[in-house]
Design a protein around this motif. Structure first.
Motif, short mmCIF file in Angstrom:
data_model
loop_
_atom_site.label_atom_id
_atom_site.label_comp_id
_atom_site.label_asym_id
_atom_site.label_seq_id
_atom_site.Cartn_x
_atom_site.Cartn_y
_atom_site.Cartn_z
N LYS A 133 43.76 39.64 51.48
CA LYS A 133 44.89 38.80 51.06
C LYS A 133 45.15 38.89 49.56
O LYS A 133 45.79 38.01 48.98
CB LYS A 133 44.62 37.34 51.44
N GLY A 134 44.63 39.94 48.93
CA GLY A 134 44.93 40.15 47.53
C GLY A 134 44.07 39.37 46.56
O GLY A 134 44.38 39.32 45.36
N ARG A 135 42.97 38.77 47.03
CA ARG A 135 42.08 38.02 46.14
C ARG A 135 40.95 38.92 45.68
O ARG A 135 40.44 39.76 46.44
CB ARG A 135 41.50 36.80 46.84
N ILE A 136 40.52 38.74 44.44
CA ILE A 136 39.41 39.50 43.89
C ILE A 136 38.42 38.54 43.24
O ILE A 136 38.82 37.61 42.53
CB ILE A 136 39.89 40.56 42.86
N ASP A 137 37.15 38.73 43.51
CA ASP A 137 36.09 37.94 42.90
C ASP A 137 35.42 38.80 41.84
O ASP A 137 34.65 39.71 42.15
CB ASP A 137 35.08 37.51 43.96
N VAL B 164 45.17 43.04 42.66
CA VAL B 164 45.35 43.30 41.23
C VAL B 164 44.12 42.76 40.51
O VAL B 164 43.73 41.61 40.72
CB VAL B 164 46.63 42.61 40.69
N ALA B 165 43.49 43.59 39.69
CA ALA B 165 42.27 43.19 38.99
C ALA B 165 42.61 42.13 37.94
O ALA B 165 43.43 42.37 37.05
CB ALA B 165 41.62 44.39 38.33
N LYS B 166 41.98 40.97 38.05
CA LYS B 166 42.24 39.85 37.15
C LYS B 166 40.92 39.23 36.70
O LYS B 166 39.92 39.27 37.41
CB LYS B 166 43.08 38.78 37.85
N GLU B 167 40.95 38.63 35.50
CA GLU B 167 39.83 37.87 34.95
C GLU B 167 38.55 38.71 34.89
O GLU B 167 37.46 38.25 35.21
CB GLU B 167 39.60 36.58 35.75
N LEU B 168 38.70 39.96 34.45
CA LEU B 168 37.55 40.84 34.30
C LEU B 168 36.81 40.53 33.01
O LEU B 168 37.43 40.29 31.97
CB LEU B 168 37.99 42.31 34.30
N LYS B 169 35.51 40.55 33.07
CA LYS B 169 34.69 40.32 31.88
C LYS B 169 34.96 41.43 30.87
O LYS B 169 34.84 42.62 31.18
CB LYS B 169 33.21 40.32 32.28
N ASN B 170 35.35 41.04 29.65
CA ASN B 170 35.71 41.99 28.60
C ASN B 170 36.83 42.94 29.01
O ASN B 170 37.00 44.02 28.43
CB ASN B 170 34.48 42.80 28.14
N GLY B 171 37.60 42.52 30.03
CA GLY B 171 38.77 43.30 30.44
C GLY B 171 38.47 44.55 31.22
O GLY B 171 39.37 45.36 31.49
N VAL C 103 45.54 48.04 39.84
CA VAL C 103 45.61 47.73 41.27
C VAL C 103 44.51 48.48 42.00
O VAL C 103 44.37 49.70 41.83
CB VAL C 103 46.99 48.11 41.85
N LEU C 104 43.73 47.76 42.80
CA LEU C 104 42.68 48.37 43.60
C LEU C 104 43.18 48.56 45.03
O LEU C 104 43.74 47.64 45.63
CB LEU C 104 41.43 47.49 43.61
N ASN D 197 55.23 47.47 37.17
CA ASN D 197 54.52 46.20 37.10
C ASN D 197 53.40 46.20 38.13
O ASN D 197 53.59 46.68 39.25
CB ASN D 197 55.49 45.05 37.37
N PRO D 198 52.22 45.65 37.80
CA PRO D 198 51.11 45.70 38.76
C PRO D 198 51.40 45.03 40.10
O PRO D 198 50.97 45.52 41.15
CB PRO D 198 49.96 45.01 38.02
#
Length: 371
Positions: free
Chosen positions: A226-230, A268-275, A252-253, A294-295
């Protein structure tokens, strides 16, 4: 509560048959089961499945023992055949209430314990000889009966939430078609190009991190359908910089391996540590190009059923190791709209995502915690 070995709780039915043409309409594979959903909404095969399959009876509990981290459990809706990569389970009614049994099997309490005994790296599988030895606490039968009524009511509410999520996803795709046309078409006259010209595929890393600086580590289970990433798992750069797929914030993964690709894993990769992130080698990465893509526009393209079904046709490899080649993404025909329209669409998707997140929070109830 009393503790029982699992083989005291459930029968593992191992009856098998070689499918005939008549069995194709009552076949259930792991691809037909949805994570976290006890009901079955799709089934059948175009041709008779190959190889021996498990015989299932209406009301049996079907458990995906291969890649059990996907947490696929369902109630058989009819007599038929089931994938040999699953288990057909039946309750021992002197220990567990039949109505309580499927809720127990689908609970994190059971599944988390079962996943820990999976063996194998590429396609981890649970063996009955190990599973039957696990011990679980159960309330008495009278309490189970009462709990089953409450938990089934909660489960029905959760299913209603999931329908809302589905409708939200459909709304996003409808908005995409209204603004841009079907993927691969050129109804607005922007011209046809390729997806490979609209983004950078599997980009090389340019960022520099010290060996002990942390970045996000994202295995396949950390990305949902559903497009969520942990991205909350952090590891030192030195531990993940080799042997894993690199990506960065807003990339985008796209899960390229079966069955994750068919099931719609991607985000879409979000809130990555140090980007920066590293993850499963079974991801393709699409990086948006500045002033070109756009992603969220890219992500929604990859989530269209036709995009995934076309990808399935060109997968290479055999069995559980079939993958989408990067050439499919490179050559996929697409009309690239002006970036301003893509940004408007992204705003709409973001607002929809906020609604989805609120629904997910309401529906993400671990039934076992109600005990």
């Amino acid at each position: 509560m009393k503790k029982y070995r699992f083989d005291e709780i459930a029968f593992n039915s191992t009856e098998k048959k070689k499918p005939t043409e008549a069995d194709k309409d009552t076949y259930l594979g792991l691809e037909h089961l949805d994570s976290g959903c006890l009901t079955v909404s799709r089934f059948g095969s175009d041709v008779a499945p190959i190889g021996e399959k498990l015989v299932m009876k209406k009301g049996d509990v079907l458990f995906g023992k291969r890649r059990a981290y996907q947490k696929k459990v369902a109630i058989a809706p009819f007599d038929g055949i089931f994938s040999a990569h699953g288990m057909v389970l039946r309750p021992k009614c002197n220990v567990i209430d039949p109505d309580f049994f499927p809720l127990f099997i689908s609970s994190d309490y059971f599944l988390d314990a079962a996943i820990k005994i999976s063996v194998g790296s590429l396609s981890p599988t649970i063996n009955w000889r190990d599973l039957k030895e696990l011990e679980f606490e159960l309330p008495d039968l009278k309490e189970q009966k009462c709990l089953a009524g409450v938990l089934n009511s909660i489960n029905r509410t959760r299913e209603a939430y999931k329908k809302l999520l589905f409708l939200t996803d459909q709304l996003v795709k409808s908005q995409f078609i209204e603004m841009f046309g079907e993927p691969g078409s050129d109804v607005f006259g922007w011209g046809i190009t390729t997806l490979g010209n609209c983004c950078i595929l599997n980009p090389r890393r340019t960022e520099k991190l010290g060996p002990e600086q942390e970045c996000s580590f994202v295995p396949m289970p950390a990305v949902s359908e559903k497009g969520r990433i942990d991205a909350s798992c952090h590891k030192p750069f030195s531990a993940v910089c080799k042997g894993f797929t690199y990506f960065a914030e807003n990339d985008v993964l796209f899960a390229k391996i079966t069955p994750c690709m068919e099931n719609g894993k991607g985000a879409v990769a979000k809130e990555l540590k140090n980007g920066i992130g590293f993850g499963s080698t079974e991801f393709h990465v699409l990086r948006p190009l500045k002033n070109v893509s756009n992603p969220l526009w890219l992500y929604v393209i990859t989530m269209f059923p036709k995009f995934r079904s076309d990808a399935e046709k060109v997968m290479t490899g055999t069995g559980g190791q079939r993958r989408v080649p990067i050439s499919y993404l490179e050559q996929y025909p697409i009309s690239c709209p002006p970036i301003e329209l893509q940004e408007q669409f992204a705003t709409f998707v973001s607002q929809s995502d906020k609604s989805k997140f609120a629904v997910l929070k309401s529906s993400n109830l671990n039934l076992w915690r109600c005990l």
